[in-house]
Design a protein around this motif. Structure first.
Motif, mmCIF file in Angstrom:
data_model
loop_
_atom_site.group_PDB
_atom_site.id
_atom_site.type_symbol
_atom_site.label_atom_id
_atom_site.label_comp_id
_atom_site.label_asym_id
_atom_site.label_seq_id
_atom_site.Cartn_x
_atom_site.Cartn_y
_atom_site.Cartn_z
ATOM 1 N N ALA A 109 0.855 -1.188 0.000
ATOM 2 C CA ALA A 109 0.000 0.000 0.000
ATOM 3 C C ALA A 109 0.891 1.237 0.000
ATOM 4 O O ALA A 109 2.011 1.206 0.522
ATOM 5 N N PRO A 110 0.404 2.325 -0.574
ATOM 6 C CA PRO A 110 1.212 3.553 -0.574
ATOM 7 C C PRO A 110 1.413 4.076 0.843
ATOM 8 O O PRO A 110 0.606 3.821 1.736
ATOM 9 N N ARG A 111 2.513 4.796 1.039
ATOM 10 C CA ARG A 111 2.814 5.375 2.350
ATOM 11 C C ARG A 111 1.793 6.447 2.683
ATOM 12 O O ARG A 111 1.479 7.297 1.863
ATOM 13 N N ASP A 163 5.340 8.426 10.242
ATOM 14 C CA ASP A 163 5.837 7.888 11.515
ATOM 15 C C ASP A 163 6.117 6.391 11.438
ATOM 16 O O ASP A 163 6.873 5.856 12.237
ATOM 17 N N HIS A 164 5.528 5.715 10.491
ATOM 18 C CA HIS A 164 5.711 4.267 10.369
ATOM 19 C C HIS A 164 6.911 3.900 9.511
ATOM 20 O O HIS A 164 7.285 2.725 9.439
ATOM 21 N N ASP A 165 7.530 4.881 8.863
ATOM 22 C CA ASP A 165 8.625 4.584 7.943
ATOM 23 C C ASP A 165 9.801 3.893 8.619
ATOM 24 O O ASP A 165 10.407 2.997 8.033
ATOM 25 N N LEU A 175 9.819 1.748 10.910
ATOM 26 C CA LEU A 175 9.508 0.340 11.076
ATOM 27 C C LEU A 175 9.403 -0.377 9.733
ATOM 28 O O LEU A 175 9.916 -1.475 9.551
ATOM 29 N N PHE A 176 8.755 0.272 8.774
ATOM 30 C CA PHE A 176 8.453 -0.412 7.518
ATOM 31 C C PHE A 176 9.518 -0.280 6.439
ATOM 32 O O PHE A 176 9.535 -1.071 5.501
ATOM 33 N N ASP A 177 10.413 0.698 6.534
ATOM 34 C CA ASP A 177 11.449 0.834 5.507
ATOM 35 C C ASP A 177 12.281 -0.442 5.350
ATOM 36 O O ASP A 177 12.519 -0.881 4.218
ATOM 37 N N PRO A 178 12.734 -1.069 6.442
ATOM 38 C CA PRO A 178 13.498 -2.314 6.260
ATOM 39 C C PRO A 178 12.662 -3.434 5.619
ATOM 40 O O PRO A 178 13.174 -4.232 4.841
ATOM 41 N N ILE A 179 11.374 -3.451 5.927
ATOM 42 C CA ILE A 179 10.495 -4.461 5.342
ATOM 43 C C ILE A 179 10.352 -4.203 3.845
ATOM 44 O O ILE A 179 10.441 -5.126 3.029
ATOM 45 N N ARG A 180 10.149 -2.938 3.495
ATOM 46 C CA ARG A 180 10.038 -2.583 2.079
ATOM 47 C C ARG A 180 11.337 -2.887 1.337
ATOM 48 O O ARG A 180 11.315 -3.384 0.205
ATOM 49 N N ALA A 181 12.470 -2.597 1.981
ATOM 50 C CA ALA A 181 13.770 -2.823 1.340
ATOM 51 C C ALA A 181 14.026 -4.311 1.090
ATOM 52 O O ALA A 181 14.722 -4.680 0.147
ATOM 53 N N ALA A 182 13.455 -5.161 1.921
ATOM 54 C CA ALA A 182 13.653 -6.602 1.756
ATOM 55 C C ALA A 182 12.903 -7.130 0.535
ATOM 56 O O ALA A 182 13.175 -8.251 0.089
ATOM 57 N N GLY A 183 11.978 -6.343 0.011
ATOM 58 C CA GLY A 183 11.278 -6.742 -1.204
ATOM 59 C C GLY A 183 10.474 -8.015 -1.069
ATOM 60 O O GLY A 183 10.401 -8.803 -2.010
#
Length: 92
Positions: A4-6, A10-12, A14-22
């Protein structure tokens, strides 16, 4: 995997590493299942079972933050007790 789009910055953190893992994850679901099955036969299973090195890292960081706050504010926490020479609290 479509994400889902950002919407909440404030959640970035936490979620940036998850997004980076693809969509790739460290944990192996089959090994996690085996670990859960293993503790079923243990006489005193853990109350909290943390599965995966990423989860372990996150939990440890959180506990360290709590321990830091407790130590930093211990004096204030203790100051809320009744004085030692007072009774055990209000009578009923």
């Amino acid at each position: 995997m479509a994400r889902a789009p950002r919407t909440v910055a404030d959640h970035d953190d936490l979620f940036d590493p998850i997004r980076a893992a693809g969509g790739r994850q460290l944990g192996d679901p089959a090994r996690a299942a085996a670990a859960v099955l293993h503790i079923l036969d243990v006489p005193a299973p853990p109350r909290h079972l943390i599965l995966g090195s990423d989860a372990l890292k996150a939990v440890r960081a959180g506990r360290e933050a709590v321990d830091h706050d407790i130590a930093a504010w211990e004096r204030l926490s203790r100051s809320t007790d009744f004085p030692a020479d007072a009774g055990r609290g209000p009578s009923r």
